[in-house]
Motif scaffolding. Structure first.
Motif, PDB file in Angstrom:
ATOM      1  N   ALA A   1      -4.241  18.025  -2.862  1.00 22.37           N
ATOM      2  CA  ALA A   1      -3.568  18.444  -4.091  1.00 22.37           C
ATOM      3  C   ALA A   1      -4.200  19.732  -4.605  1.00 22.37           C
ATOM      4  O   ALA A   1      -5.363  20.020  -4.309  1.00 22.37           O
ATOM      5  CB  ALA A   1      -3.698  17.351  -5.151  1.00 22.37           C
ATOM      6  N   PRO A   2      -3.479  20.515  -5.380  1.00 24.28           N
ATOM      7  CA  PRO A   2      -4.100  21.674  -6.025  1.00 24.28           C
ATOM      8  C   PRO A   2      -5.303  21.224  -6.871  1.00 24.28           C
ATOM      9  O   PRO A   2      -5.399  20.050  -7.242  1.00 24.28           O
ATOM     10  CB  PRO A   2      -2.981  22.249  -6.892  1.00 24.28           C
ATOM     11  N   PRO A   3      -6.210  22.120  -7.203  1.00 26.68           N
ATOM     12  CA  PRO A   3      -7.419  21.729  -7.931  1.00 26.68           C
ATOM     13  C   PRO A   3      -7.145  21.263  -9.350  1.00 26.68           C
ATOM     14  O   PRO A   3      -6.069  21.530  -9.908  1.00 26.68           O
ATOM     15  CB  PRO A   3      -8.251  23.015  -7.932  1.00 26.68           C
ATOM     16  N   ASN A   4      -8.121  20.565  -9.920  1.00 23.52           N
ATOM     17  CA  ASN A   4      -7.963  20.098 -11.302  1.00 23.52           C
ATOM     18  C   ASN A   4      -7.898  21.265 -12.278  1.00 23.52           C
ATOM     19  O   ASN A   4      -7.354  21.128 -13.374  1.00 23.52           O
ATOM     20  CB  ASN A   4      -9.091  19.130 -11.687  1.00 23.52           C
TER      21      ASN A   4
ATOM     22  N   ARG B   1       0.820  -1.214   0.000  1.00 19.47           N
ATOM     23  CA  ARG B   1       0.000   0.000   0.000  1.00 19.47           C
ATOM     24  C   ARG B   1       0.852   1.261   0.000  1.00 19.47           C
ATOM     25  O   ARG B   1       0.479   2.266  -0.617  1.00 19.47           O
ATOM     26  CB  ARG B   1      -0.945   0.023   1.214  1.00 19.47           C
ATOM     27  N   ASP B   2       1.992   1.230   0.686  1.00 20.91           N
ATOM     28  CA  ASP B   2       2.808   2.447   0.757  1.00 20.91           C
ATOM     29  C   ASP B   2       3.612   2.701  -0.517  1.00 20.91           C
ATOM     30  O   ASP B   2       4.408   3.636  -0.580  1.00 20.91           O
ATOM     31  CB  ASP B   2       3.726   2.426   1.974  1.00 20.91           C
ATOM     32  N   GLN B   3       3.373   1.893  -1.549  1.00 18.60           N
ATOM     33  CA  GLN B   3       3.943   2.146  -2.879  1.00 18.60           C
ATOM     34  C   GLN B   3       2.883   2.677  -3.847  1.00 18.60           C
ATOM     35  O   GLN B   3       3.154   2.841  -5.030  1.00 18.60           O
ATOM     36  CB  GLN B   3       4.552   0.860  -3.436  1.00 18.60           C
ATOM     37  N   ILE B   4       1.694   2.948  -3.309  1.00 14.54           N
ATOM     38  CA  ILE B   4       0.556   3.383  -4.120  1.00 14.54           C
ATOM     39  C   ILE B   4       0.231   4.838  -3.825  1.00 14.54           C
ATOM     40  O   ILE B   4       0.118   5.254  -2.662  1.00 14.54           O
ATOM     41  CB  ILE B   4      -0.703   2.528  -3.835  1.00 14.54           C
ATOM     42  N   VAL B   5       0.048   5.623  -4.888  1.00 13.44           N
ATOM     43  CA  VAL B   5      -0.419   7.005  -4.776  1.00 13.44           C
ATOM     44  C   VAL B   5      -1.758   7.098  -5.503  1.00 13.44           C
ATOM     45  O   VAL B   5      -1.886   6.604  -6.628  1.00 13.44           O
ATOM     46  CB  VAL B   5       0.586   7.987  -5.409  1.00 13.44           C
ATOM     47  N   ALA B   6      -2.751   7.698  -4.871  1.00 12.26           N
ATOM     48  CA  ALA B   6      -4.078   7.805  -5.484  1.00 12.26           C
ATOM     49  C   ALA B   6      -4.613   9.223  -5.345  1.00 12.26           C
ATOM     50  O   ALA B   6      -4.338   9.923  -4.364  1.00 12.26           O
ATOM     51  CB  ALA B   6      -5.048   6.810  -4.850  1.00 12.26           C
TER      52      ALA B   6
ATOM     53  N   GLY C   1      -1.448   4.063   0.074  1.00  7.65           N
ATOM     54  CA  GLY C   1      -0.676   4.570   1.193  1.00  7.65           C
ATOM     55  C   GLY C   1      -0.565   6.082   1.187  1.00  7.65           C
ATOM     56  O   GLY C   1      -0.474   6.720   2.242  1.00  7.65           O
ATOM     57  N   TYR C   2      -0.577   6.652  -0.020  1.00  7.64           N
ATOM     58  CA  TYR C   2      -0.484   8.109  -0.179  1.00  7.64           C
ATOM     59  C   TYR C   2      -1.696   8.578  -0.962  1.00  7.64           C
ATOM     60  O   TYR C   2      -1.784   8.372  -2.179  1.00  7.64           O
ATOM     61  CB  TYR C   2       0.827   8.480  -0.874  1.00  7.64           C
ATOM     62  N   SER C   3      -2.640   9.171  -0.258  1.00  2.21           N
ATOM     63  CA  SER C   3      -3.909   9.567  -0.872  1.00  2.21           C
ATOM     64  C   SER C   3      -4.013  11.084  -0.922  1.00  2.21           C
ATOM     65  O   SER C   3      -3.731  11.777   0.058  1.00  2.21           O
ATOM     66  CB  SER C   3      -5.082   8.991  -0.078  1.00  2.21           C
ATOM     67  N   PHE C   4      -4.430  11.580  -2.095  1.00  2.00           N
ATOM     68  CA  PHE C   4      -4.555  13.026  -2.322  1.00  2.00           C
ATOM     69  C   PHE C   4      -5.981  13.360  -2.735  1.00  2.00           C
ATOM     70  O   PHE C   4      -6.497  12.816  -3.719  1.00  2.00           O
ATOM     71  CB  PHE C   4      -3.600  13.483  -3.426  1.00  2.00           C
ATOM     72  N   ALA C   5      -6.617  14.248  -1.996  1.00  2.00           N
ATOM     73  CA  ALA C   5      -7.900  14.814  -2.392  1.00  2.00           C
ATOM     74  C   ALA C   5      -7.637  16.116  -3.143  1.00  2.00           C
ATOM     75  O   ALA C   5      -6.769  16.905  -2.755  1.00  2.00           O
ATOM     76  CB  ALA C   5      -8.772  15.095  -1.169  1.00  2.00           C
ATOM     77  N   MET C   6      -8.374  16.311  -4.223  1.00  2.00           N
ATOM     78  CA  MET C   6      -8.218  17.552  -4.955  1.00  2.00           C
ATOM     79  C   MET C   6      -8.790  18.705  -4.139  1.00  2.00           C
ATOM     80  O   MET C   6      -9.806  18.555  -3.450  1.00  2.00           O
ATOM     81  CB  MET C   6      -8.928  17.460  -6.305  1.00  2.00           C
ATOM     82  N   ALA C   7      -8.157  19.862  -4.240  1.00  2.00           N
ATOM     83  CA  ALA C   7      -8.609  21.024  -3.472  1.00  2.00           C
ATOM     84  C   ALA C   7     -10.041  21.394  -3.814  1.00  2.00           C
ATOM     85  O   ALA C   7     -10.776  21.942  -2.977  1.00  2.00           O
ATOM     86  CB  ALA C   7      -7.678  22.206  -3.718  1.00  2.00           C
ATOM     87  N   ASN C   8     -10.468  21.081  -5.045  1.00  2.00           N
ATOM     88  CA  ASN C   8     -11.842  21.364  -5.467  1.00  2.00           C
ATOM     89  C   ASN C   8     -12.790  20.217  -5.118  1.00  2.00           C
ATOM     90  O   ASN C   8     -13.954  20.255  -5.483  1.00  2.00           O
ATOM     91  CB  ASN C   8     -11.891  21.590  -6.983  1.00  2.00           C
TER      92      ASN C   8
END
Length: 268
Positions: A251-254, A211-216, A231-238
């Motif tokens: 993360a910054p917005p789309n 899991r810690d090798q996965i970015v989503a 392991g590394y999850s990013f929600a968009m700012a928007n």
């Protein structure tokens, strides 16, 4: 951002509201980055409510080296091979079609029978057809969805005004099905326990990754389990506040190609 180096082996990307911009296009700056990730042996996975055929068309020649978690996890593919499908029982699919017909007496709503081979619609007006065609490359117009000769990965509903307001019409199905508001105007109904996260887990296991090798990356409710599986999850700012609460990072917005910005930093 993480305050330490990340061993990135797989990148899972939601499409609408995440990678794809408000203009409906993948940011041009993503394509050279995709090529670099492939050259480095990083598996890139498109995780979307969109149809498999649509996603393959979107990524063109690059699709043959990618993974796909399509139709909100009900179809999983890797390097041109469909690995798994999860289909709704025919009687349940028929019941959902009938429920939408009832809802249509009060709301401007249309149904998509999301089959393994194609998407199917019985509402033929241009407004609805053009909206569905954005997400379904393989799409057939028929007279009666109850006559479809295909297995349903899920049944989806487009409500012109507000998907959350339409969701109560499908509440009777929550005992046996999973009813997900997957966008401001979309509702997806599929089997319980099936989601983008379960699809990503299938690929991770196949590839022998941790899991810690996965970015989503994700932005809406149908991305919550996808973020949980990484392991590394990013929600968009928007994105939706619920997604912000679930992700480890923002993360910054789309609108600003936030996925590209984050990946460039993560990958050095």
């Amino acid at each position: 951002m993480p305050d330490h180096p990340v061993d990135v082996r797989l990148v899972a990307l939601d499409m609408d509201g995440t990678l794809i911009g408000p203009d409906g296009r993948v940011p041009p700056s993503f394509w050279p980055l995709l090529e670099q990730m492939v050259d480095r042996g990083i598996v890139v996975v498109a995780a979307s409510g969109r149809q498999y055929a649509t996603l393959r068309t979107l990524f063109g020649e690059a699709a043959s080296g990618m993974g796909f978690v399509a139709e909100n996890g009900t179809l999983v593919a890797y390097r041109d091979e469909i690995l798994a499908t999860d289909t709704v029982a025919p009687e349940a699919a028929a019941g959902l079609v009938r429920a939408a017909r009832t809802a249509a007496r009060e709301r401007d709503i249309g149904t998509v029978f999301c089959g393994v081979r194609s998407g199917y619609i019985e509402r033929h007006d241009a407004r609805f057809h053009d909206e569905v065609a954005i997400y379904y490359e393989a799409l057939e117009l028929i007279d009666d969805l109850l006559d479809v000769d295909d297995r349903a990965l899920k049944v989806s509903f487009f409500d012109v005004d507000s998907a959350p307001d339409a969701a109560p019409f499908f509440a009777p199905f929550t005992d046996t099905q999973q009813v997900v508001v997957s966008g401001p105007h979309w509702i997806d109904v599929m089997n319980p326990g099936v989601h983008k996260g379960s699809g990503l887990d299938r690929l991770r296991t196949l590839l022998g990754l941790q899991r810690d090798q996965i970015v989503a990356f994700g932005d809406y409710h149908n991305d919550l389990e996808l973020l949980d599986a990484a392991g590394y999850s990013f929600a968009m700012a928007n994105g939706h506040p619920d997604v912000h609460a679930r992700a480890r990072y923002i993360a910054p917005p789309n609108t600003e190609a936030g996925v590209v910005t984050v990946l460039r930093e993560l990958l050095g």
